[in-house]
Design a protein around this motif. Structure first.
Motif, PDB file in Angstrom:
ATOM      1  N   ALA A  38       0.411  -1.100   0.172  1.00  0.00           N
ATOM      2  CA  ALA A  38      -0.002  -0.120  -0.127  1.00  0.00           C
ATOM      3  C   ALA A  38       0.887   1.281  -0.117  1.00  0.00           C
ATOM      4  CB  ALA A  38      -1.027   0.102   1.486  1.00  0.00           C
ATOM      5  N   GLY A  39       2.246   1.359   0.809  1.00  0.00           N
ATOM      6  CA  GLY A  39       3.002   2.051   0.273  1.00  0.00           C
ATOM      7  C   GLY A  39       4.217   2.066  -0.664  1.00  0.00           C
ATOM      8  N   GLY A  40       3.834   1.540  -1.446  1.00  0.00           N
ATOM      9  CA  GLY A  40       4.299   2.015  -2.912  1.00  0.00           C
ATOM     10  C   GLY A  40       5.592   0.520  -2.845  1.00  0.00           C
ATOM     11  N   LEU A  41       5.848  -0.405  -1.558  1.00  0.00           N
ATOM     12  CA  LEU A  41       7.145  -0.997  -2.250  1.00  0.00           C
ATOM     13  C   LEU A  41       6.541  -2.779  -2.591  1.00  0.00           C
ATOM     14  CD1 LEU A  41       9.431   0.555   0.654  1.00  0.00           C
ATOM     15  CD2 LEU A  41       9.958  -0.380  -1.622  1.00  0.00           C
ATOM     16  N   GLY A  42       7.055  -3.668  -3.435  1.00  0.00           N
ATOM     17  CA  GLY A  42       6.727  -5.055  -3.591  1.00  0.00           C
ATOM     18  C   GLY A  42       7.429  -5.698  -3.042  1.00  0.00           C
ATOM     19  N   VAL A  43       8.488  -5.416  -2.562  1.00  0.00           N
ATOM     20  CA  VAL A  43       9.476  -6.046  -1.959  1.00  0.00           C
ATOM     21  C   VAL A  43      10.068  -6.440  -0.055  1.00  0.00           C
ATOM     22  CG1 VAL A  43      11.160  -4.377  -2.032  1.00  0.00           C
ATOM     23  CG2 VAL A  43      11.954  -6.769  -2.578  1.00  0.00           C
ATOM     24  N   ALA A  44      10.145  -7.710   0.384  1.00  0.00           N
ATOM     25  CA  ALA A  44      10.377  -7.532   1.260  1.00  0.00           C
ATOM     26  C   ALA A  44      11.790  -8.449   1.652  1.00  0.00           C
ATOM     27  CB  ALA A  44       8.867  -7.381   2.132  1.00  0.00           C
ATOM     28  N   GLU A  45      12.477  -8.701   2.509  1.00  0.00           N
ATOM     29  CA  GLU A  45      13.514  -9.425   3.063  1.00  0.00           C
ATOM     30  C   GLU A  45      12.785  -9.786   4.819  1.00  0.00           C
ATOM     31  OE1 GLU A  45      17.761  -9.194   4.790  1.00  0.00           O
ATOM     32  OE2 GLU A  45      17.538  -8.270   3.027  1.00  0.00           O
ATOM     33  N   ILE A  46      12.497 -11.217   4.505  1.00  0.00           N
ATOM     34  CA  ILE A  46      12.254 -11.198   5.810  1.00  0.00           C
ATOM     35  C   ILE A  46      13.229 -12.052   7.113  1.00  0.00           C
ATOM     36  CG2 ILE A  46      10.258 -12.869   7.188  1.00  0.00           C
ATOM     37  CD1 ILE A  46       8.992 -10.640   5.636  1.00  0.00           C
ATOM     38  N   THR A  47      13.511 -11.544   7.520  1.00  0.00           N
ATOM     39  CA  THR A  47      14.890 -12.126   8.907  1.00  0.00           C
ATOM     40  C   THR A  47      14.582 -13.614   9.672  1.00  0.00           C
ATOM     41  OG1 THR A  47      14.178 -10.506  10.566  1.00  0.00           O
ATOM     42  CG2 THR A  47      15.896 -10.131   9.089  1.00  0.00           C
ATOM     43  N   PHE A  48      15.415 -14.279   9.087  1.00  0.00           N
ATOM     44  CA  PHE A  48      15.526 -15.479  10.094  1.00  0.00           C
ATOM     45  C   PHE A  48      16.098 -14.951  11.454  1.00  0.00           C
ATOM     46  CE2 PHE A  48      14.033 -17.525   6.449  1.00  0.00           C
ATOM     47  CZ  PHE A  48      13.877 -19.275   7.088  1.00  0.00           C
ATOM     48  N   ARG A  49      15.817 -14.616  12.205  1.00  0.00           N
ATOM     49  CA  ARG A  49      16.411 -14.071  13.341  1.00  0.00           C
ATOM     50  C   ARG A  49      14.883 -14.006  14.915  1.00  0.00           C
ATOM     51  NH1 ARG A  49      17.898  -7.130  12.403  1.00  0.00           N
ATOM     52  NH2 ARG A  49      19.225  -7.403  10.526  1.00  0.00           N
ATOM     53  N   THR A  50      13.585 -14.890  13.930  1.00  0.00           N
ATOM     54  CA  THR A  50      12.905 -15.279  15.033  1.00  0.00           C
ATOM     55  C   THR A  50      12.181 -16.572  14.458  1.00  0.00           C
ATOM     56  OG1 THR A  50      11.440 -14.636  13.802  1.00  0.00           O
ATOM     57  CG2 THR A  50      11.563 -12.900  15.725  1.00  0.00           C
ATOM     58  N   ALA A  51      11.747 -17.557  15.411  1.00  0.00           N
ATOM     59  CA  ALA A  51      10.702 -18.237  15.029  1.00  0.00           C
ATOM     60  C   ALA A  51      10.028 -18.852  14.416  1.00  0.00           C
ATOM     61  CB  ALA A  51      10.970 -19.185  16.151  1.00  0.00           C
ATOM     62  N   ALA A  52       9.225 -17.135  14.101  1.00  0.00           N
ATOM     63  CA  ALA A  52       8.553 -16.878  13.172  1.00  0.00           C
ATOM     64  C   ALA A  52       8.761 -16.936  11.694  1.00  0.00           C
ATOM     65  CB  ALA A  52       7.390 -16.440  13.358  1.00  0.00           C
ATOM     66  N   ALA A  53      10.257 -16.758  11.738  1.00  0.00           N
ATOM     67  CA  ALA A  53      10.345 -15.965  10.104  1.00  0.00           C
ATOM     68  C   ALA A  53       9.690 -17.848   8.658  1.00  0.00           C
ATOM     69  CB  ALA A  53      12.097 -16.214  10.075  1.00  0.00           C
ATOM     70  N   SER A  54       9.774 -18.706   9.236  1.00  0.00           N
ATOM     71  CA  SER A  54       9.356 -19.434   7.553  1.00  0.00           C
ATOM     72  C   SER A  54       7.973 -19.925   7.469  1.00  0.00           C
ATOM     73  CB  SER A  54       9.737 -21.021   8.510  1.00  0.00           C
ATOM     74  OG  SER A  54      10.916 -20.742   8.724  1.00  0.00           O
ATOM     75  N   GLU A  55       6.802 -19.355   9.114  1.00  0.00           N
ATOM     76  CA  GLU A  55       6.081 -19.938   8.160  1.00  0.00           C
ATOM     77  C   GLU A  55       5.312 -18.235   7.750  1.00  0.00           C
ATOM     78  OE1 GLU A  55       1.487 -19.874  10.743  1.00  0.00           O
ATOM     79  OE2 GLU A  55       3.428 -20.450  12.367  1.00  0.00           O
ATOM     80  N   ALA A  56       5.981 -17.257   8.270  1.00  0.00           N
ATOM     81  CA  ALA A  56       5.908 -15.922   7.970  1.00  0.00           C
ATOM     82  C   ALA A  56       6.034 -15.660   6.317  1.00  0.00           C
ATOM     83  CB  ALA A  56       6.639 -14.810   8.525  1.00  0.00           C
TER      84      ALA A  56
END
Length: 215
Positions: A38-56
């Motif tokens: 919605a803010g105009g960014l269509g890319v993201a890096e989800i970091t493996f710093r939490t246990a939720a990363a894979s599911e996220a």
């Protein structure tokens, strides 16, 4: 990066900003991705710093398919396997681990490994890479250091990350060697934790406008 990697690199370069996201609860993943879009960014890096990363990663891949999705802070083979299975389209690492780079390449996943010195650049070149993450950018010398590296390595392109925000973003994006900057100010962990996705959209839109003015 290879053929597929070239397309991914092109999309990151068009975005000019790579949001570095820490997600503590997988339920926040899809609202966060939608807020970025919605803010105009269509890319993201989800970091493996939490246990939720894979599911996220999995949730975003399934429910927000237009998002170019990377996995960050990939430190181990198990992280890499989990990222691949979750649907990550590219890999980002904080440092340069040849084993991870080669495993990512073998898996067909473009990778942007972290370096902050000439030795790291040459290690990347030896494995056929032309795009690297410069991390941690500000503590490692920032804009002047990237300019210095671009002298002997004019073919190398950088994604500086670490200490970058609205106050210095334009300085980095003004460098021809920089394709995009990694940053987390628009996706601050507390904003995600508190469900302030409207604020994330607002900050993202401001960042996109700032990046656009730096072209």
């Amino acid at each position: 990066m290879g053929a597929t990697g070239a397309d991914i690199e092109s999309r990151i370069e068009r975005a000019r900003i790579l949001p570095v996201v820490v997600i503590e609860q997988a339920a926040d993943a899809v609202p966060l991705a939608k807020a970025l879009l919605a803010g105009g960014l269509g890319v993201a890096e989800i970091t493996f710093r939490t246990a939720a990363a894979s599911e996220a990663l999995s949730r975003i891949r399934d429910e927000v398919p237009n998002m170019l999705l990377g996995a960050g802070t990939v430190l181990t083979q198990s992280h890499l396997l989990a990222a691949r299975e979750a649907g990550a389209q590219f890999i980002v690492t904080p440092g340069f681990n040849p084993a991870i780079v080669e495993a990512s390449q073998s898996a067909g996943l473009p990778i942007v490994p972290g370096i902050n010195n000439p030795t790291g650049v040459e290690q990347a070149m030896a494995l056929g890479l032309k795009t690297v993450k410069f991390f941690p950018s500000e503590p490692s010398g920032g804009v002047p250091f990237i300019k210095a590296l671009s002298g002997p390595y004019p073919e190398i392109r950088f994604v500086p990350t670490g200490g970058i925000g609205p106050g210095n973003l334009a300085n980095y994006l003004a460098l021809r060697a920089v394709i995009a900057c990694g940053g987390s100010w628009m996706v601050d962990t507390k904003l995600v934790r508190d469900g302030r996705f409207d604020e994330i959209t607002r900050l993202t839109a401001e960042a996109v406008a700032l990046a656009g003015s730096a072209r």
